[in-house]
Structures are given as C-alpha cells and as structure tokens.
Design a protein around this motif. Sequence first.
Motif, PDB file in Angstrom:
ATOM      1  N   VAL A 119       0.702  -1.162   0.010  1.00  0.00           N
ATOM      2  CA  VAL A 119      -0.092   0.003   0.190  1.00  0.00           C
ATOM      3  C   VAL A 119       0.893   1.222   0.039  1.00  0.00           C
ATOM      4  O   VAL A 119       0.590   2.216  -0.796  1.00  0.00           O
ATOM      5  CB  VAL A 119      -0.866   0.109   1.077  1.00  0.00           C
ATOM      6  CG1 VAL A 119      -1.738   1.118   1.235  1.00  0.00           C
ATOM      7  CG2 VAL A 119      -1.991  -1.043   1.065  1.00  0.00           C
ATOM      8  N   GLU A 120       1.635   1.142   0.749  1.00  0.00           N
ATOM      9  CA  GLU A 120       2.900   2.449   0.682  1.00  0.00           C
ATOM     10  C   GLU A 120       3.553   2.518  -0.536  1.00  0.00           C
ATOM     11  O   GLU A 120       3.930   3.651  -0.848  1.00  0.00           O
ATOM     12  CB  GLU A 120       3.856   2.232   1.815  1.00  0.00           C
ATOM     13  CG  GLU A 120       3.096   2.261   3.422  1.00  0.00           C
ATOM     14  CD  GLU A 120       4.279   2.285   4.342  1.00  0.00           C
ATOM     15  OE1 GLU A 120       5.470   2.014   4.000  1.00  0.00           O
ATOM     16  OE2 GLU A 120       3.740   2.399   5.598  1.00  0.00           O
ATOM     17  N   ALA A 121       3.805   1.382  -1.173  1.00  0.00           N
ATOM     18  CA  ALA A 121       4.205   1.696  -2.414  1.00  0.00           C
ATOM     19  C   ALA A 121       3.254   1.905  -3.773  1.00  0.00           C
ATOM     20  O   ALA A 121       3.765   2.158  -4.833  1.00  0.00           O
ATOM     21  CB  ALA A 121       5.094   0.459  -3.072  1.00  0.00           C
ATOM     22  N   GLY A 122       2.072   1.923  -3.372  1.00  0.00           N
ATOM     23  CA  GLY A 122       1.167   2.391  -4.312  1.00  0.00           C
ATOM     24  C   GLY A 122       0.091   1.330  -5.198  1.00  0.00           C
ATOM     25  O   GLY A 122      -0.333   1.724  -6.108  1.00  0.00           O
ATOM     26  N   VAL A 123       0.187   0.376  -4.466  1.00  0.00           N
ATOM     27  CA  VAL A 123      -0.820  -0.797  -4.832  1.00  0.00           C
ATOM     28  C   VAL A 123      -2.415  -0.313  -4.954  1.00  0.00           C
ATOM     29  O   VAL A 123      -2.678   0.534  -4.063  1.00  0.00           O
ATOM     30  CB  VAL A 123      -0.647  -2.098  -4.451  1.00  0.00           C
ATOM     31  CG1 VAL A 123      -1.110  -1.952  -2.954  1.00  0.00           C
ATOM     32  CG2 VAL A 123      -0.964  -3.308  -5.306  1.00  0.00           C
ATOM     33  N   SER A 124      -2.987  -0.779  -5.968  1.00  0.00           N
ATOM     34  CA  SER A 124      -4.379  -0.279  -6.112  1.00  0.00           C
ATOM     35  C   SER A 124      -5.307  -1.440  -5.245  1.00  0.00           C
ATOM     36  O   SER A 124      -6.402  -1.087  -4.626  1.00  0.00           O
ATOM     37  CB  SER A 124      -5.013  -0.204  -7.475  1.00  0.00           C
ATOM     38  OG  SER A 124      -4.182   0.402  -8.339  1.00  0.00           O
TER      39      SER A 124
END
Length: 254
Positions: free
Chosen positions: A97-102
Amino acid sequence: MRLFFLEQAAEPGNSVVLNKDQSHRLLHVLRMQIGSQFEARDAQRSLYTVQISEIKNKLVILNILEKKAYVSPWPQIILWQAVPKHPRFAQAVQLAVEAGVSRIVPIISEYSQVSKESCLDKLQRWNRVAIEAIDQSGNRDFYQIDPIINLEQALCEAQPGLGFFCHQDSLQQNSLRQILHQANRQEPIILAIGPEGGFSEREVQAFGQASFRSICFHQTILRSENTGFFFLAALKMTLQEIEESYGEITRRTH
C-alpha cells in the motif's frame, strides 16, 4: 503527502469523528491543532479537504470543507500475494500500500505453508494495516483487499490486462520498460508473488497459458513479503519515466 482515511463517505458541511489512533497521530505526532487543514480520502477514493473543528474526549472532529472525485493517473495495479506464515502478510500489505498498489488479492498456491481456512479471520486486521499505510503514504489508489482465494481461481477470474509473475529464472528477454511501453495504459497490471518456495512448475505453465510474463531479480533473493514492494517501486518509477518521456516527445512535436 499524508492522506488520512475516512471510514465513511461524507459531504461538505458534515462533521466526522476520527478514531483514537488517527486522533493520536494528528495531535501528538503531527502536532496539529484546532484550525489545521489537510487532505483525506474515503473507501471510494473520493478526496476531501478537511479542517479540525473540535477535540472532544481526546477524539478529533473534522469539518468537511470540500469533496472531489479522484481520477488516477496510473493504471490499476493489482497484487496477487501468496500468504506467508503469520504475521508476515501484514507486512506485505503495509509495504504494498505504501508503494502505491491499487488492490491486493491474497492467494494460496501449491507450495503455500498456510491454509485458506487459517486466514479467514485475518482480513479485518489486514484492512486496518492498509488504512494505517494510507495514512502514512498518501496512497490515493488503493481501494480493497479481496477475500483469500486459490491461485487457480484467481487465474480463472483475472480481468484482461498485463500480468507478471515472479520466478527465480528469467524466462523472457524484454525489459520491464519495453513491456510497459508497449502495454495498453487503460488495462490493469497484475503482479503475482509466490510463497517462499516459489510457484510450482504446473503453476508456471498456467501463468504462461494466461499470457503472464515472468520477472526475475537475478542475483537478488527477496523474502516473499518484501517482493511486492521491490517490484511496485520499480514499476511506478518506470511508468513515471515513460510518461515523462512521452510528454517530452509530445512537446517537441507541437
């Protein structure tokens, strides 16, 4: 930029009470006070401008100043993560989530060392971890963790898009940049990560039949729960570079 998570949708003029953990973070970590303004989002990814209007019983009360729809500049990025032994999946959720996953799909594969049944009561905790990661990272794209499913079911239900699976050997020659440059930017990107033992040969063949591409980190051996973060960071940086180069070409031709 930090982005606080609202547990329910709201409208301008409404008041929203934050939970104890978020209130503590605002008041004692970020040192905000009555009158402070910041951005927030809800589970539907609507964006808000909010203001601290009151502090009551150590809980922060927000006033909704503005609400707007969010249109992501990124393709939808979906992580299929094989569930490792507890509690390491929570770390995988946080990092992804911190890396930007949807979206995150917990999967059970042939070499998984946990059962589907042993994970059924973990979804609520994983969602709490995801919300904390949104607060920390400002991820505007994440919207859900799916119920846990078997890999075979995930492959059968996969929507059209660009699929990758992690493998210890390099099975194809094109670079990530070449693949992404040729991809349809409107379609989702799926990344499948196996358990510590990797995917079985039968599963590798199933990925091939589903037109997934293998990715290999060559001499770098990562734990299963860390692999998603590593790849997602590379993916977002590569997508950003492609968009920037495309914008530069567009400017030169006009």
